[in-house]
Design a protein around this motif. Sequence first.
Motif, short mmCIF file in Angstrom:
data_model
loop_
_atom_site.label_atom_id
_atom_site.label_comp_id
_atom_site.label_asym_id
_atom_site.label_seq_id
_atom_site.Cartn_x
_atom_site.Cartn_y
_atom_site.Cartn_z
N ASP A 1 39.58 105.61 52.78
CA ASP A 1 39.39 105.66 51.31
C ASP A 1 37.93 105.75 50.88
OD1 ASP A 1 42.09 105.71 50.69
OD2 ASP A 1 42.26 103.53 50.69
N LEU B 1 36.43 108.14 49.64
CA LEU B 1 36.75 109.48 49.13
C LEU B 1 35.55 110.20 48.53
CD1 LEU B 1 40.25 108.72 47.53
CD2 LEU B 1 39.66 109.35 49.88
N SER B 2 34.73 109.48 47.78
CA SER B 2 33.58 110.14 47.14
C SER B 2 32.61 110.65 48.21
CB SER B 2 32.87 109.19 46.19
OG SER B 2 32.41 108.04 46.89
N ASP C 1 47.55 115.54 50.42
CA ASP C 1 48.33 114.31 50.21
C ASP C 1 47.62 113.36 49.25
OD1 ASP C 1 50.25 115.28 51.91
OD2 ASP C 1 49.62 114.07 53.64
N LEU C 2 46.31 113.25 49.38
CA LEU C 2 45.55 112.35 48.50
C LEU C 2 45.56 112.85 47.06
CD1 LEU C 2 42.56 111.59 50.90
CD2 LEU C 2 44.17 109.90 50.00
N GLU D 1 48.94 111.95 45.70
CA GLU D 1 49.03 110.51 45.42
C GLU D 1 48.15 110.09 44.24
OE1 GLU D 1 47.95 108.63 49.09
OE2 GLU D 1 49.58 109.58 50.21
N GLY D 2 47.42 111.03 43.70
CA GLY D 2 46.55 110.74 42.56
C GLY D 2 45.25 110.08 42.93
N LYS D 3 44.90 110.07 44.21
CA LYS D 3 43.66 109.44 44.65
C LYS D 3 42.47 110.39 44.58
CE LYS D 3 45.79 106.04 47.73
NZ LYS D 3 45.87 105.51 49.11
N LEU D 4 42.79 111.69 44.52
CA LEU D 4 41.73 112.70 44.38
C LEU D 4 42.02 113.55 43.16
CD1 LEU D 4 40.96 114.15 47.96
CD2 LEU D 4 39.41 112.88 46.49
N ASP D 5 40.96 114.00 42.52
CA ASP D 5 41.09 114.86 41.34
C ASP D 5 41.76 116.17 41.74
OD1 ASP D 5 40.72 116.53 39.15
OD2 ASP D 5 38.79 115.62 38.63
#
Length: 475
Positions: A427, A429-430, A456-457, A460-464
């Motif tokens: 995670d 991510l940035s 997938d991310l 899942e809404g974890k990435l724009d």
Amino acid sequence: MIMMIMMQRSASSYCNRRHRGLQPDVTTLNILIRGLGHDNRVDEAASLVRKMEAFGEGCKPNVITFGTLIAASCKQGQNDKAIQMLRMMEKNDCKPNVVVYSTIIDSLCKDKLVAKAFNLFSEMKSKGIPPNIVTYTSLFQGLCKLGQWKEASRFFKEMNSNGISPNVQTFSALVDCLCKDGKLKEGNQVIDIMTARGVEPNTVTYNSLMEGYCLQGDMDKAKGIFDLMLKKGSIVDVFSYSILINGYCNERRMKKAMLLFEEMTCKGMVPDTVTYTTLIGGFCKEGRIDDAQNMFSKLKVGCPLPNIHTYSVLLDGLCRNRQIDMALKLFGELEGSNLDFGISLYNILIDGLCTARRIECARDLFRSFPSKGLQPDVKTYTILIIALSTKGLFSEAEALLRGMEEKGCSPDTVTNNTIIQGFLRNDELSRAQELIQEMMTKGFCADDSTAKMITDLITEGKLDPAFHPVEKKSE
């Protein structure tokens, strides 16, 4: 040994003649040049050739002189030097013959420099030097090795139309290339054509066909070829046994492999390093480390001795079977030997240490490189980056990535995807996005795993959603 004695006698004769004020003749100097070439002292031989004319009229280099030097250069893979000698030969008004040209052409073809070989082929024909069966066979084999079957077929027809009938070496070269390319049916058809033309297949021909079946894992047919060789009275050599033993080892049929090994020794054949190394690798694949070590011990006390490939196979086997202490001991033994080895064996050990979670030991080995005069390659860095990322040490992994770039070692697709996947998995991510954007400017291409993780991310809404993964380029 005989060649060394000849060289010593020629050198002694040369020195005695010079000492007594007598000029050596070209025959003496040619023997000396041959000895130097045999001893891989090509530069010294070339220097002597350049000085020969100064010794007098009877010492002018002849076609044997240049041919000997060219053959020695080709044997060492120094094709450019061989061509330089060819040009020097022409400048000295010494006309090259078909043997000289064929020697260079064969060497170029073995190094897959077929275009250069054909340039020389055209040159010799333009000078009125007719190619012979050796010339044609070398070029034909070169085309086959490159998989240029259409051109090889055209060249084969040209060869026949010029009155050069293919011999067993020509046919065997074709069979070998076809079998290595997985074209077993065509290989058998060539053997049928051979026999129809009255050209009897030899040991090399059958070995190639047998190896082809081994590469496909068809050991029954491979053994059938082996038995056919025995039935026909063909010479079954050490290489024949090694091919079949390797096939059984790859299929993890060690009992069969050892029966063949015992059979060949009972027949008075001396297994070579390749045979022993193959069996060592086979035992390692089955996890039979004691048997692998015993085979290695037999090789060490006998003749031939283990080579770098033998150490590499055993070291890799020990590491894969988590026998790290044994691997370290073997590596220490290797470092204390006279064998010259490079970064690849260090990579095997570092990978083994990392897999066994002995990362600090791997780091120490990596840090010792400068004192040993070693330069890590992309594989070394990638192994360590994977290990650090797996342990969650992403900052250190990234620092290593930056360090390799600073030292002029460009990361490859595996290196880049490894570190990005590590950040994504934890995670970060940035930071992962920043790295991807940065790497895109350097031609980064995400592999399937990285692209799927990013997709997938996003799901899942974890990435724009605006962030699109870099998809793997189609091959």
